[in-house]
Design a protein around this motif. Structure first.
Motif, PDB file in Angstrom:
ATOM      1  N   LEU A   1       0.890  -1.211  -0.075  1.00 52.45           N
ATOM      2  CA  LEU A   1      -0.007  -0.090   0.117  1.00 52.45           C
ATOM      3  C   LEU A   1       1.110   1.069   0.132  1.00 52.45           C
ATOM      4  O   LEU A   1       1.790   1.398   0.818  1.00 52.45           O
ATOM      5  CB  LEU A   1      -0.847  -0.012   1.335  1.00 52.45           C
ATOM      6  CG  LEU A   1      -2.047   0.761   1.365  1.00 52.45           C
ATOM      7  CD1 LEU A   1      -2.990   0.466   0.340  1.00 52.45           C
ATOM      8  CD2 LEU A   1      -2.676   0.639   2.587  1.00 52.45           C
ATOM      9  N   ILE A   2       0.695   2.276  -0.894  1.00 52.42           N
ATOM     10  CA  ILE A   2       1.563   3.319  -0.992  1.00 52.42           C
ATOM     11  C   ILE A   2       0.733   4.574  -0.989  1.00 52.42           C
ATOM     12  O   ILE A   2      -0.422   4.460  -1.577  1.00 52.42           O
ATOM     13  CB  ILE A   2       2.594   3.411  -2.084  1.00 52.42           C
ATOM     14  CG1 ILE A   2       1.901   2.930  -3.540  1.00 52.42           C
ATOM     15  CG2 ILE A   2       3.736   2.333  -1.668  1.00 52.42           C
ATOM     16  CD1 ILE A   2       2.703   3.423  -4.634  1.00 52.42           C
ATOM     17  N   ARG A   3       1.073   5.788  -0.442  1.00 52.73           N
ATOM     18  CA  ARG A   3       0.466   6.887  -0.677  1.00 52.73           C
ATOM     19  C   ARG A   3       0.391   7.439  -2.395  1.00 52.73           C
ATOM     20  O   ARG A   3       1.789   7.357  -2.752  1.00 52.73           O
ATOM     21  CB  ARG A   3       0.880   8.049   0.264  1.00 52.73           C
ATOM     22  CG  ARG A   3       0.622   7.677   1.806  1.00 52.73           C
ATOM     23  CD  ARG A   3      -0.765   7.866   2.013  1.00 52.73           C
ATOM     24  NE  ARG A   3      -1.394   9.058   1.917  1.00 52.73           N
ATOM     25  CZ  ARG A   3      -1.281  10.031   2.711  1.00 52.73           C
ATOM     26  NH1 ARG A   3      -0.709   9.865   3.803  1.00 52.73           N
ATOM     27  NH2 ARG A   3      -1.488  11.336   2.642  1.00 52.73           N
ATOM     28  N   ASP A   4      -0.305   8.320  -2.507  1.00 51.23           N
ATOM     29  CA  ASP A   4      -0.261   8.968  -4.140  1.00 51.23           C
ATOM     30  C   ASP A   4       0.989   9.916  -4.120  1.00 51.23           C
ATOM     31  O   ASP A   4       1.607  10.237  -5.120  1.00 51.23           O
ATOM     32  CB  ASP A   4      -1.558   9.578  -4.517  1.00 51.23           C
ATOM     33  CG  ASP A   4      -1.875  10.449  -3.712  1.00 51.23           C
ATOM     34  OD1 ASP A   4      -1.293  10.599  -2.385  1.00 51.23           O
ATOM     35  OD2 ASP A   4      -2.818  11.356  -3.956  1.00 51.23           O
ATOM     36  N   SER A   5       1.398  10.374  -2.924  1.00 54.76           N
ATOM     37  CA  SER A   5       2.601  11.456  -2.931  1.00 54.76           C
ATOM     38  C   SER A   5       3.909  10.597  -2.859  1.00 54.76           C
ATOM     39  O   SER A   5       4.830  11.565  -3.200  1.00 54.76           O
ATOM     40  CB  SER A   5       2.508  12.328  -1.808  1.00 54.76           C
ATOM     41  OG  SER A   5       2.453  11.432  -0.769  1.00 54.76           O
ATOM     42  N   ALA A   6       3.961   9.470  -2.766  1.00 54.98           N
ATOM     43  CA  ALA A   6       5.013   8.456  -2.820  1.00 54.98           C
ATOM     44  C   ALA A   6       6.006   8.685  -4.079  1.00 54.98           C
ATOM     45  O   ALA A   6       5.297   8.793  -5.095  1.00 54.98           O
ATOM     46  CB  ALA A   6       4.864   7.219  -2.662  1.00 54.98           C
ATOM     47  N   ASP A   7       7.225   8.709  -3.922  1.00 56.24           N
ATOM     48  CA  ASP A   7       8.053   8.708  -5.265  1.00 56.24           C
ATOM     49  C   ASP A   7       8.276   7.298  -5.906  1.00 56.24           C
ATOM     50  O   ASP A   7       8.217   6.521  -5.131  1.00 56.24           O
ATOM     51  CB  ASP A   7       9.367   9.420  -4.940  1.00 56.24           C
ATOM     52  CG  ASP A   7      10.141   8.683  -4.117  1.00 56.24           C
ATOM     53  OD1 ASP A   7      10.600   7.762  -4.420  1.00 56.24           O
ATOM     54  OD2 ASP A   7      10.296   9.374  -2.709  1.00 56.24           O
ATOM     55  N   PRO A   8       8.486   7.102  -7.073  1.00 58.75           N
ATOM     56  CA  PRO A   8       8.688   6.034  -7.699  1.00 58.75           C
ATOM     57  C   PRO A   8       9.719   5.012  -7.018  1.00 58.75           C
ATOM     58  O   PRO A   8       9.364   3.629  -7.146  1.00 58.75           O
ATOM     59  CB  PRO A   8       9.178   6.345  -9.106  1.00 58.75           C
ATOM     60  CG  PRO A   8       8.696   7.738  -9.282  1.00 58.75           C
ATOM     61  CD  PRO A   8       8.775   8.324  -8.107  1.00 58.75           C
ATOM     62  N   LEU A   9      10.697   5.378  -6.620  1.00 64.00           N
ATOM     63  CA  LEU A   9      11.628   4.559  -5.775  1.00 64.00           C
ATOM     64  C   LEU A   9      10.888   3.922  -4.633  1.00 64.00           C
ATOM     65  O   LEU A   9      11.294   2.712  -4.402  1.00 64.00           O
ATOM     66  CB  LEU A   9      12.769   5.520  -5.332  1.00 64.00           C
ATOM     67  CG  LEU A   9      13.917   4.688  -4.834  1.00 64.00           C
ATOM     68  CD1 LEU A   9      14.604   3.658  -5.883  1.00 64.00           C
ATOM     69  CD2 LEU A   9      15.274   5.665  -4.344  1.00 64.00           C
TER      70      LEU A   9
END
Lengths: 405, 289
Positions: free
Chosen positions: A300-308
């Motif tokens: 699960l990731i936030r939409d603000s997370a960066d691709p890395l």
């Protein structure tokens, strides 16, 4: 023993016993000592048909009672309208104990509140379809329905309305013997509904029908029930039928209820091996919903997370898709590993532009049977959303397929 | 050898003689209830005269036409109706019309009474298991005992004539009505009766709106058997002075006149066939419904 009945409960059966035979006291004594049914029959000549059965039926709900023949299920339903007199226990209908009712009150109950549908239909061959349906009206008519029966317009109108409801319009004046089994049971249902009862007792109503007619009439009964909101006690020996019809289901064996619960309860947490065996053959996709098989998303990731971050998360969890949520836990979509790797090459700052919006979603109360196709068509697990659009979990293809076996 | 014969023979000392006691009891009964018996006799004679009066008032050809119509109605074939009409015509041409009317009157009255008493009795027997157990041997006895035996007490109570004939015929013929009514009601499909009860029928409603209509074919078979037994008994009743076809046969038998006995014998058969087929037809019609 006398716990108050919730206003939602129309029928409350409590500690119901029904013994056949003379020496009931001796049988009860043996029963208390833990003797078996067969031993009691041999020693005292008393048959234990029903032994301490309790259940509640809420208004507008269908309660299905299932068991093999001889398990006492028909006796239970016959005690509810006193076709059989219980040996002990209470049958509270709207808070009144049916077993204690004086004869007049019981007759009134049978005429206006509780109607019954029989396995062998119980239709009267000397009356045609309409006169069978109107039987319940006739017995309450002045002069006991002996006089001026055919000329009462309200009677004919009401019966014709019921006949139309069960889909037999045009058959009003046909003799009973000219009908097929499925049609006869429609007449039985129309007759039961004709007095506008609060409670419908159905004793294996569809057991005598062939499978095709059976499916039609099950469906029709469910739609009639939805329309009229009748409370139903439904007896059957077919587990699939019980799970299809019943909001709650009771499994009976040897006069006792082994387990009470929703179909999902019985499948997911069977009380014992008997229940487990009983529900084993059932088609679970018809009543298990998404919430029963979903798991929390591993990645699960936030939409603000960066691709890395996205790549690292997927790598750690050994998956190739990540579920993206917004600030308020609202579901945004999914990001695939390939998209994230591409974004990394192109030095994008966040994954938000990579989100696949077409990610299939599903509500948590949707039946498994309804999403089999969607699940098999999409490459990644379905996202389960609650009413607010928040991500609750995911359903993998494997989880859905395991319900089919 | 003679000692053995003495052993084999039923000993005289063990023979009882209840006969005189029974006869005495019946005579006593008839003395004690003279007024009641007289009024029963008067009522029977009155009803019998009424029936005979009507049958004699109806022109012979009207009765034949009625039988033709009824025969066609139950079989839906004119040929059957005409056959029955021809049988009736033959009785007339044998010169036996008047005797047949006398016989028929006794049959009609005793059957009507048998139905009147037999139906409620059958309903009662059906309503209780214990009553059925008690009634069955009684009915078996009544049906198996030679019909002549009924003649004597009937004659002792009502002297000779048509009244004892009606009473003896009634007692002999009531059994199938009771039996079939009870049997029919008892064997109505359990769920149909349960359905009747489940929809709040009173006991009377259950009986007359469910059980009796459902049992009607069986009850009608009882009616048919009652008619047939009455028809058989009424001939025997000539022995206690009932006029009619039976008396003609009895007289001919006493004089060993074959031809004189044959014609009324055939007439009895014809009447029996007509009554049987018409009632059977009614039963079949009931079942077809």
């Amino acid at each position: 023993m006398n716990a108050p009945v919730s206003p939602d409960v129309l029928l409350s059966v409590r500690h119901l016993d029904k013994f056949y035979g003379l020496n009931k006291a001796a049988a009860r004594k043996m029963l208390k000592k833990g003797a078996g049914k067969d031993e009691i029959l041999k020693r005292t000549g008393v048959t234990i048909a029903v032994n301490g059965v309790s259940f509640d039926v809420e208004r507008g709900k269908i309660f299905a009672l299932i068991g093999l023949s001889g398990s006492g299920k028909s006796t239970v339903v016959r005690c509810v309208n006193m076709l059989q007199r219980p040996t002990a226990g209470e049958i509270l209908f709207d808070g009144r104990d049916v077993a204690q009712m004086p004869r007049d009150e019981l007759r009134e109950l049978r005429r206006t509140k509780v109607a019954m549908v029989f396995q062998g239909f119980g239709l009267m061959s000397h009356r045609d379809v309409l006169d069978n349906v109107a039987y319940g009206l006739d017995v309450r008519a002045p002069f006991g329905g002996f006089l001026h029966r055919p000329w009462r317009a309200d009677r004919v109108d009401r019966a014709a309305e019921m006949i139309e409801l069960v889909g037999l319009k045009g058959w009003e004046r046909k003799p009973i013997d000219s009908l097929s089994g499925g049609m006869k049971q429609r007449v039985g249902i129309a007759r039961a509904l004709c007095c506008d009862p609060d409670l419908l007792l159905m004793d294996e109503p569809f057991s005598a029908l062939d499978p095709l007619a059976r499916r039609d009439i099950q469906f029709e009964l469910l739609s009639i029930q939805k329309e009229l909101g009748k409370t139903i006690v439904f007896i059957t020996h077919d587990i699939n039928e019980a799970f299809k019809m019943g909001d709650t289901v009771g499994i009976m064996r040897d006069g006792r209820i082994e387990q009470l619960g929703t179909p999902a309860d019985l499948v997911l947490t069977p009380a014992n091996d008997y229940v487990r065996d009983f529900v084993q053959s059932v088609n679970k996709t018809k009543f298990l919903s998404v919430k029963h098989v979903m798991v929390s998303p591993s990645c699960l990731i936030r939409d603000s997370a960066d691709p890395l971050t996205a790549i690292r998360e997927m790598g750690e969890n050994d998956v190739s898709t990540a579920y993206v949520i917004g600030r308020g836990m609202e579901f945004m979509g999914v990001v695939t590993l390939n998209a994230a790797l591409r974004a990394r090459r192109e030095n994008m700052s966040s994954v938000s532009s990579l989100v696949t919006r077409e990610a299939p979603t599903v509500g948590q109360d949707v039946l498994i049977g309804d999403i089999i196709e969607t699940a098999t068509d999409t490459p990644f697990p379905l996202a389960v959303l609650n009413g607010k659009g928040h991500l609750e979990g995911i359903v993998s293809r494997a989880a859905i397929l395991s319900c089919l076996s | 050898m003679s000692a053995w014969l003495n052993l084999a023979k039923f000993p005289d000392a063990l023979i009882i003689h209840p006969g005189s006691a029974i006869d005495g009891a019946i005579r006593q009964f008839s003395r004690d209830h003279r007024a009641a018996l007289a009024s029963i006799k008067a009522a029977t004679v009155w009803m019998l005269n009424g029936i005979e009066g009507v049958l004699n008032w109806v022109p012979w050809w009207a009765l034949i036409l009625l039988v033709i119509w009824a025969g066609r109605a139950v079989s839906r074939r004119w040929s059957v109706g005409i056959l029955y009409g021809a049988m009736l015509f033959a009785i007339g041409s044998f010169g036996l019309w008047g005797l047949m009317i006398q016989t028929l009157s006794i049959v009609i009255l005793s059957v009507a009474l048998a139905l009147l008493f037999g139906f409620p009795l059958g309903v009662m027997v059906a309503s209780s298991r214990r009553l059925e157990v008690a009634a069955r041997p009684v009915m078996d006895f009544m049906q198996t005992i030679p019909s002549f035996v009924y003649l004597i007490p009937a004659a002792m109570l009502f002297s000779v004539g048509k009244t004892p004939a009606v009473i003896a015929t009634l007692i002999y013929a009531i059994v199938p009505m009771v039996r079939m009514t009870s049997h029919g009601i008892r064997h109505v499909d359990r769920e149909v009766v349960e359905a009747g009860a489940a929809f709040g029928s009173t006991r009377m409603q259950l009986l007359f709106m469910v059980q009796v209509p459902q049992a009607l074919p069986t009850i009608m078979t009882g009616v048919n058997q009652t008619i047939m037994m009455a028809m058989g008994m009424v001939v025997t009743c000539a022995l206690i002075g009932a006029n009619g076809l039976g008396m003609e046969i009895l007289v001919a038998t006493n004089r060993t006149e074959m031809a004189r006995a044959l014609m009324p014998g055939i007439a009895v058969v014809f009447v029996a066939i007509i009554l049987d087929r018409l009632t059977q037809g009614l039963i079949k019609k009931g079942e077809r419904r």
